[in-house]
Write a protein that holds these residues in place. Sequence first.
Motif, PDB file in Angstrom:
ATOM      1  N   THR A 250       0.813  -1.212   0.000  1.00 41.94           N
ATOM      2  CA  THR A 250       0.000   0.000   0.000  1.00 41.94           C
ATOM      3  C   THR A 250       0.848   1.265   0.000  1.00 41.94           C
ATOM      4  OG1 THR A 250      -0.158   0.030   2.421  1.00 41.94           O
ATOM      5  CG2 THR A 250      -1.857  -1.185   1.206  1.00 41.94           C
ATOM      6  N   LEU A 251       2.150   1.129   0.256  1.00 44.00           N
ATOM      7  CA  LEU A 251       3.055   2.275   0.264  1.00 44.00           C
ATOM      8  C   LEU A 251       4.001   2.285  -0.921  1.00 44.00           C
ATOM      9  CD1 LEU A 251       3.986   2.503   4.071  1.00 44.00           C
ATOM     10  CD2 LEU A 251       2.433   3.976   2.786  1.00 44.00           C
ATOM     11  N   GLN A 252       3.779   1.390  -1.869  1.00 45.30           N
ATOM     12  CA  GLN A 252       4.639   1.339  -3.044  1.00 45.30           C
ATOM     13  C   GLN A 252       4.156   2.327  -4.106  1.00 45.30           C
ATOM     14  OE1 GLN A 252       4.644  -2.702  -4.372  1.00 45.30           O
ATOM     15  NE2 GLN A 252       5.994  -3.417  -2.733  1.00 45.30           N
ATOM     16  N   PRO A 253       5.079   3.047  -4.742  1.00 40.63           N
ATOM     17  CA  PRO A 253       4.679   3.957  -5.826  1.00 40.63           C
ATOM     18  C   PRO A 253       4.324   3.179  -7.079  1.00 40.63           C
ATOM     19  CG  PRO A 253       7.058   3.936  -5.602  1.00 40.63           C
ATOM     20  CD  PRO A 253       6.517   3.101  -4.468  1.00 40.63           C
ATOM     21  N   ILE A 254       3.741   3.856  -8.044  1.00 43.58           N
ATOM     22  CA  ILE A 254       3.274   3.203  -9.255  1.00 43.58           C
ATOM     23  C   ILE A 254       4.425   2.592 -10.044  1.00 43.58           C
ATOM     24  CG2 ILE A 254       3.367   5.329 -10.616  1.00 43.58           C
ATOM     25  CD1 ILE A 254       0.726   2.514 -10.878  1.00 43.58           C
ATOM     26  N   GLN A 255       5.611   3.207 -10.004  1.00 40.88           N
ATOM     27  CA  GLN A 255       6.734   2.663 -10.747  1.00 40.88           C
ATOM     28  C   GLN A 255       7.192   1.329 -10.171  1.00 40.88           C
ATOM     29  OE1 GLN A 255       6.379   5.789  -9.869  1.00 40.88           O
ATOM     30  NE2 GLN A 255       6.253   6.798 -11.859  1.00 40.88           N
ATOM     31  N   THR A 256       7.215   1.216  -8.845  1.00 33.94           N
ATOM     32  CA  THR A 256       7.560  -0.059  -8.214  1.00 33.94           C
ATOM     33  C   THR A 256       6.488  -1.099  -8.488  1.00 33.94           C
ATOM     34  OG1 THR A 256       8.718   1.144  -6.462  1.00 33.94           O
ATOM     35  CG2 THR A 256       8.179  -1.161  -6.035  1.00 33.94           C
ATOM     36  N   TYR A 257       5.242  -0.676  -8.476  1.00 36.74           N
ATOM     37  CA  TYR A 257       4.123  -1.572  -8.780  1.00 36.74           C
ATOM     38  C   TYR A 257       4.289  -2.178 -10.173  1.00 36.74           C
ATOM     39  CZ  TYR A 257      -0.751  -3.114  -9.200  1.00 36.74           C
ATOM     40  OH  TYR A 257      -1.888  -3.858  -9.382  1.00 36.74           O
ATOM     41  N   LEU A 258       4.562  -1.323 -11.138  1.00 35.92           N
ATOM     42  CA  LEU A 258       4.744  -1.813 -12.509  1.00 35.92           C
ATOM     43  C   LEU A 258       5.977  -2.700 -12.627  1.00 35.92           C
ATOM     44  CD1 LEU A 258       3.893   1.282 -14.744  1.00 35.92           C
ATOM     45  CD2 LEU A 258       2.639  -0.860 -14.585  1.00 35.92           C
ATOM     46  N   TYR A 259       7.050  -2.311 -11.962  1.00 32.89           N
ATOM     47  CA  TYR A 259       8.277  -3.102 -12.037  1.00 32.89           C
ATOM     48  C   TYR A 259       8.055  -4.514 -11.523  1.00 32.89           C
ATOM     49  CZ  TYR A 259      12.891  -4.857 -10.834  1.00 32.89           C
ATOM     50  OH  TYR A 259      14.003  -5.655 -10.707  1.00 32.89           O
ATOM     51  N   ARG A 260       7.363  -4.641 -10.412  1.00 33.33           N
ATOM     52  CA  ARG A 260       7.156  -5.973  -9.840  1.00 33.33           C
ATOM     53  C   ARG A 260       6.200  -6.809 -10.697  1.00 33.33           C
ATOM     54  NH1 ARG A 260       7.244  -5.267  -3.219  1.00 33.33           N
ATOM     55  NH2 ARG A 260       9.460  -4.766  -3.132  1.00 33.33           N
ATOM     56  N   VAL A 261       5.221  -6.162 -11.284  1.00 31.38           N
ATOM     57  CA  VAL A 261       4.311  -6.893 -12.165  1.00 31.38           C
ATOM     58  C   VAL A 261       5.066  -7.439 -13.366  1.00 31.38           C
ATOM     59  CG1 VAL A 261       2.378  -6.628 -13.752  1.00 31.38           C
ATOM     60  CG2 VAL A 261       2.220  -5.704 -11.449  1.00 31.38           C
ATOM     61  N   VAL A 262       5.917  -6.601 -13.964  1.00 32.94           N
ATOM     62  CA  VAL A 262       6.671  -7.029 -15.144  1.00 32.94           C
ATOM     63  C   VAL A 262       7.753  -8.029 -14.771  1.00 32.94           C
ATOM     64  CG1 VAL A 262       8.186  -6.255 -17.002  1.00 32.94           C
ATOM     65  CG2 VAL A 262       6.190  -4.896 -16.377  1.00 32.94           C
ATOM     66  N   ALA A 263       8.498  -7.743 -13.694  1.00 35.57           N
ATOM     67  CA  ALA A 263       9.617  -8.600 -13.320  1.00 35.57           C
ATOM     68  C   ALA A 263       9.153  -9.972 -12.851  1.00 35.57           C
ATOM     69  CB  ALA A 263      10.442  -7.925 -12.224  1.00 35.57           C
ATOM     70  N   GLU A 264       8.011 -10.018 -12.166  1.00 35.87           N
ATOM     71  CA  GLU A 264       7.519 -11.279 -11.643  1.00 35.87           C
ATOM     72  C   GLU A 264       6.582 -11.983 -12.608  1.00 35.87           C
ATOM     73  OE1 GLU A 264       5.739 -10.288  -7.960  1.00 35.87           O
ATOM     74  OE2 GLU A 264       7.591  -9.507  -7.067  1.00 35.87           O
ATOM     75  N   SER A 265       6.381 -11.358 -13.788  1.00 35.30           N
ATOM     76  CA  SER A 265       5.501 -11.938 -14.815  1.00 35.30           C
ATOM     77  C   SER A 265       4.102 -12.215 -14.275  1.00 35.30           C
ATOM     78  CB  SER A 265       6.120 -13.237 -15.376  1.00 35.30           C
ATOM     79  OG  SER A 265       7.362 -12.964 -15.975  1.00 35.30           O
ATOM     80  N   SER A 266       3.676 -11.415 -13.297  1.00 32.23           N
ATOM     81  CA  SER A 266       2.339 -11.599 -12.719  1.00 32.23           C
ATOM     82  C   SER A 266       1.364 -10.661 -13.415  1.00 32.23           C
ATOM     83  CB  SER A 266       2.379 -11.346 -11.209  1.00 32.23           C
ATOM     84  OG  SER A 266       2.921 -10.069 -10.944  1.00 32.23           O
TER      85      SER A 266
END
Length: 295
Positions: free
Chosen positions: A224-240
């Motif tokens: 809930t404290l992650q910015p949008i850039q970190t959110y996108l990075y984890r989605v792409v990096a984790e292939s989720s």
Amino acid sequence: MLNAARRTRGEAIFDTCNMILMLVICFVTLYPIWYVLINALNEGTDAMRGGIYWWPRIFSLESFRAVFQSEGIMQAMWITVAKTLIGTVIHVFFTAMVAYALSRRGLIGGKLYIWLGTVTLFFSGGLIPTFLLMKDLNLLDNFLVYIIPAMFSFFDLIIFMTFFREIPEGLEEAARIDGANDWSIFLRVVLPVSMPVIATIALFHGVYQWNDYFTGMIYMNDTTLQPIQTYLYRVVAESSSNQMLAAVPGGINRSVTSQSIKLATMVVTTLPIVFVYPFLQKYFVKGMMIGSIKG
């Protein structure tokens, strides 16, 4: 006359080649942004077929609707907006305050402080010591981790100092005659005449805060404290990829795919900085020129 004609012809050839080169560079720079935009504006399942290069084949705003309805994405967006606004204001004020003090020639130990600050431009403690420091300061999973470590930049301080040293001393002397102290001079005299350099540093740091994903990735486990850039990075990096689709309330629209939502989110996160830049450009250029005269 012949030499003048030859120079004119040569200049015309140079200008033409220079224009062609600049157009090529602009196209190479801007086309990826345009490609992302037109694919985000295209219907998701149709975009998966490929072949969209210049215009949307089937125009649709469903991907953007899904982005704005996703609670996770919008929460991350609010965190990004908050840390950018708060972080930029605090960074500009604090760095300007320190720079103003160091720009005064009568400051005791001023040269020592500048030398110590210069060392930090070339050497740092490294990631692991920094992480341990953030942990000891209780900044892990804390919004302030976006603000406190980024309050000060010695590189920005140099730009501020160069500008402040060019302010006529008569302004400060007149203010002191009227009974102003150092704080009053800084707040009521120095800052109002420093808008070009303030806008320059604000743009520098604002873009940094907006694009920063690394801080959220290293120091934030609370999603809930992650910015949008970190959110996108984890989605792409984790292939989720399905994480975004699952976050859309009201079910999944068949015209929306995980890829289309990614593209739409990229557009939403990029446009604010693109829109802000033209309003700061005139201050940005002037501030950079002033900072490059001396130093």
